[in-house]
Design an enzyme around this catalytic site. Structure first.
Site, PDB file in Angstrom:
ATOM      1  N   SER A   1       0.822  -1.209   0.000  1.00 43.61           N
ATOM      2  CA  SER A   1       0.000   0.000   0.000  1.00 43.61           C
ATOM      3  C   SER A   1       0.853   1.256   0.000  1.00 43.61           C
ATOM      4  O   SER A   1       1.951   1.279   0.550  1.00 43.61           O
ATOM      5  CB  SER A   1      -0.897   0.037   1.238  1.00 43.61           C
ATOM      6  N   LYS A  48      -4.443  -6.700   3.337  1.00 40.07           N
ATOM      7  CA  LYS A  48      -4.483  -5.569   2.387  1.00 40.07           C
ATOM      8  C   LYS A  48      -5.933  -5.293   1.962  1.00 40.07           C
ATOM      9  O   LYS A  48      -6.340  -4.136   1.806  1.00 40.07           O
ATOM     10  CB  LYS A  48      -3.601  -5.867   1.168  1.00 40.07           C
ATOM     11  N   HIS A 101      -7.479  -3.463   4.714  1.00 37.91           N
ATOM     12  CA  HIS A 101      -6.916  -2.105   4.650  1.00 37.91           C
ATOM     13  C   HIS A 101      -7.697  -1.282   3.624  1.00 37.91           C
ATOM     14  O   HIS A 101      -8.095  -0.143   3.883  1.00 37.91           O
ATOM     15  CB  HIS A 101      -5.436  -2.166   4.255  1.00 37.91           C
ATOM     16  N   ASN A 102      -7.913  -1.858   2.452  1.00 40.28           N
ATOM     17  CA  ASN A 102      -8.614  -1.115   1.396  1.00 40.28           C
ATOM     18  C   ASN A 102     -10.058  -0.822   1.791  1.00 40.28           C
ATOM     19  O   ASN A 102     -10.582   0.245   1.480  1.00 40.28           O
ATOM     20  CB  ASN A 102      -8.567  -1.893   0.083  1.00 40.28           C
ATOM     21  N   GLU A 154      -9.913   1.993   3.944  1.00 40.24           N
ATOM     22  CA  GLU A 154      -9.608   3.137   3.046  1.00 40.24           C
ATOM     23  C   GLU A 154     -10.921   3.672   2.448  1.00 40.24           C
ATOM     24  O   GLU A 154     -11.169   4.883   2.443  1.00 40.24           O
ATOM     25  CB  GLU A 154      -8.659   2.643   1.952  1.00 40.24           C
TER      26      GLU A 154
HETATM   27  C1  6PG Z   1      -3.181   1.450  -1.688  1.00 44.07           C
HETATM   28  C2  6PG Z   1      -4.488   1.498  -2.426  1.00 44.07           C
HETATM   29  C3  6PG Z   1      -4.427   0.877  -3.783  1.00 44.07           C
HETATM   30  C4  6PG Z   1      -5.775   0.787  -4.484  1.00 44.07           C
HETATM   31  C5  6PG Z   1      -6.304   2.086  -4.910  1.00 44.07           C
HETATM   32  C6  6PG Z   1      -7.525   1.995  -5.812  1.00 44.07           C
HETATM   33  O1  6PG Z   1      -3.192   0.928  -0.599  1.00 44.07           O
HETATM   34  O2  6PG Z   1      -2.186   1.951  -2.204  1.00 44.07           O
HETATM   35  O3  6PG Z   1      -5.440   0.794  -1.682  1.00 44.07           O
HETATM   36  O4  6PG Z   1      -3.900  -0.407  -3.637  1.00 44.07           O
HETATM   37  O5  6PG Z   1      -5.622   0.017  -5.601  1.00 44.07           O
HETATM   38  O6  6PG Z   1      -6.592   2.861  -3.813  1.00 44.07           O
HETATM   39  O7  6PG Z   1      -8.588   1.365  -5.229  1.00 44.07           O
HETATM   40  P1  6PG Z   1     -10.046   1.543  -5.854  1.00 44.07           P
HETATM   41  O8  6PG Z   1      -9.880   1.737  -7.337  1.00 44.07           O
HETATM   42  O9  6PG Z   1     -10.788   0.272  -5.557  1.00 44.07           O
HETATM   43  O10 6PG Z   1     -10.620   2.749  -5.210  1.00 44.07           O
END
Ligand code: 6PG
Length: 471
Positions: free
Chosen positions: A128, A182, A185-186, A189
């Site tokens: 990430s 991960k 984590h997303n 996010e």
């Molecule tokens: C990270 C992000 C990354 C992710 C983008 C796009 O940790 O650097 O999570 O891995 O791919 O943020 O995610 P979306 O296109 O699903 O919003």
């Protein structure tokens, strides 16, 4: 010819930046992609002169020290399987394939098992931090064969982000554990971004603040307990203008897309029976936002309250403080759900997660890095068996205090027709979770009425069924 330490396949921005990062840290890196132009460019920009490019997969593989370490930086899905097939023509027993993309953890589990039968190790590493992180230090969540991962850990720790000199790269568990963390984590996010966006909308639509004022607020909040990467970039995004002096944010179409990790987190939460309502609602919001033409039509047909609210100055400042507290609590609830899902997963997939390691990794390099994680680290340092972060002494007091603000903000937003799906989900989760009694007894009775699904009772042991229609 001296052999290289690691090879990278996939020269998108993440792949090439990781190559630079490794080379800048003294590692000899082989890179391969079909585009000669891309390879030339990367080698030209490599100041360390440790990156060597290859246009033949065979030469690329034979340029590596044994056991070979090959990092795939590719889009998730079938591309990875095709490449593995090609790689297998040249790899030998003990070689290691590392998937550094956002792959689905169940795919990683299947690939690890299949490859192990051929004597090849498959390691899933959640990376990430976007472009910048890949170049200067990402957060890295490592999963796979324990011995192999421990051998690789120092390399990852060398190139990872550091928090107070502690590397944000750790071995977390077998097979898909790294990709699972991960994925969560997303998910966090998504909900972090969504909560911030709902606050932005409330400040813009309800309080009628302009971009500059909203940006100032976010900058101010970023000095305190809300300090985080996402709050920081939001304050910057709000100020960015184009050459014509127009705010770029105001020119962006209001449809939010995704690449699927939030969907996987939510799907898996449903499978594990883990309440992940904030993240799931954030995914739904993105889907709903893309129904732009329907929304345009609905906006002309469906009505709601009129926002004619006028604040007195002192109430205005109080309201802003309520928003700040609600945002902080929303964030806590989202992390609490995310970590609680990790606990469900740890049991189901036998990963034996050490949550303090996960919280520590998240503190730098990654998208959800936030000061709040220090509290989470503290809570899990004291006890790895926490049932839910909300129940810990670290959070109890603040949650009990800030729930008043969350309630006030949600009630006000809803009263004036400002959509706040994730704030509402946050409050509903909070109120449901703290309820000794819920109306689930009625659901059980209904299930038993129409389907004889039976129920348990509070006054007796056993399983019961009632003939509800018999007089
Ligand atoms: C990270 C992000 C990354 C992710 C983008 C796009 O940790 O650097 O999570 O891995 O791919 O943020 O995610 P979306 O296109 O699903 O919003």
């Amino acid at each position: 010819m001296s052999l290289n330490n690691i090879g990278i396949l996939g020269m998108g921005v993440m792949g090439s930046n990781l190559a630079y990062n490794l080379a800048n840290n003294g590692e000899r890196v082989s890179i391969y992609t079909r585009s000669i132009e891309k390879l030339k460019n990367i080698v030209k920009n490599d100041k360390s002169h440790l990156i060597v490019s290859f246009t033949s997969l065979e030469d690329f593989i034979f340029s590596l020290k044994k056991p070979r370490h090959i990092l795939l930086m590719l889009p998730s899905g079938i591309t990875i399987d095709f490449l593995i097939k090609d790689l297998l023509k040249f790899l030998t027993i003990g070689d290691v394939i590392i998937d550094g993309g956002n792959s689905f953890f169940k795919d990683t589990q299947i690939r690890s098992q299949k490859l192990l039968k051929k004597g090849i190790f498959f390691i899933g590493v959640g990376i990430s931090g976007g472009e910048e992180g890949a170049l200067n230090g990402p957060a890295m969540m490592i999963g796979g064969d324990k011995k192999v991962c421990y051998l690789l850990e120092p390399l990852f720790q060398k190139i990872s982000a550091k928090y107070n000199k502690e590397p944000c790269a750790e071995y977390l568990g077998t097979d898909g554990a790294g990709h699972y963390v991960k994925m969560v984590h997303n998910g966090i996010e998504y909900s972090d971004m969504q909560l911030i966006s709902e606050v932005y909308f409330l400040l813009k639509k309800f309080l009628k603040l302009d971009n500059k004022k909203i940006s100032n607020l976010f900058s101010e909040w970023n000095q305190g307990e809300l300090k985080s990467y996402l709050i920081d970039i939001t304050s910057k995004i709000l100020l960015k203008k184009n050459k014509k002096g127009k705010y770029i944010l105001d020119l962006i179409e209001d449809c939010a897309f995704n690449k699927g990790t939030g969907l996987w987190a939510s799907q898996n939460a449903l499978e594990l029976h883990a309440p992940l309502s904030l993240i799931t609602e954030s995914v739904f919001f993105r889907y709903l936002s893309t129904l732009k033409s329907q929304r345009m039509l609905a906006s002309t047909l469906l009505t709601g309250p009129i926002n004619n609210f006028i604040f007195k100055k002192e109430n205005f400042l109080q309201f802003i403080e309520h928003i700040r507290k609600a945002l902080y609590l929303g964030k806590i609830l989202s992390y609490a759900q995310g970590f609680s899902q990790l606990k469900f997963a740890s049991k189901k997939y036998q990963w034996d997660f050490q949550y303090v390691k996960i919280a520590k990794i998240f503190r730098a390099g990654c998208i959800i890095q936030a000061d709040l994680l220090n509290k989470i680290v503290k809570a899990y340092t004291e006890n790895n068996k926490i049932i839910n972060l909300l129940l810990t002494s670290e959070f109890q007091e603040i949650v009990n205090e800030y729930q008043k603000s969350l309630r006030y903000i949600v009630v006000t937003g809803l009263k004036y027709g400002i959509p706040m799906p994730v704030f509402s989900a946050a409050l509903s989760y909070y109120d449901s979770y703290r309820s000794e009694k819920l109306p689930a007894n009625l659901i059980q009775a209904q299930r038993d009425y129409f389907g004889a699904h039976t129920y348990s009772r509070i006054d007796k042991e056993g399983i019961f069924h009632t003939n509800w229609v018999k007089k």
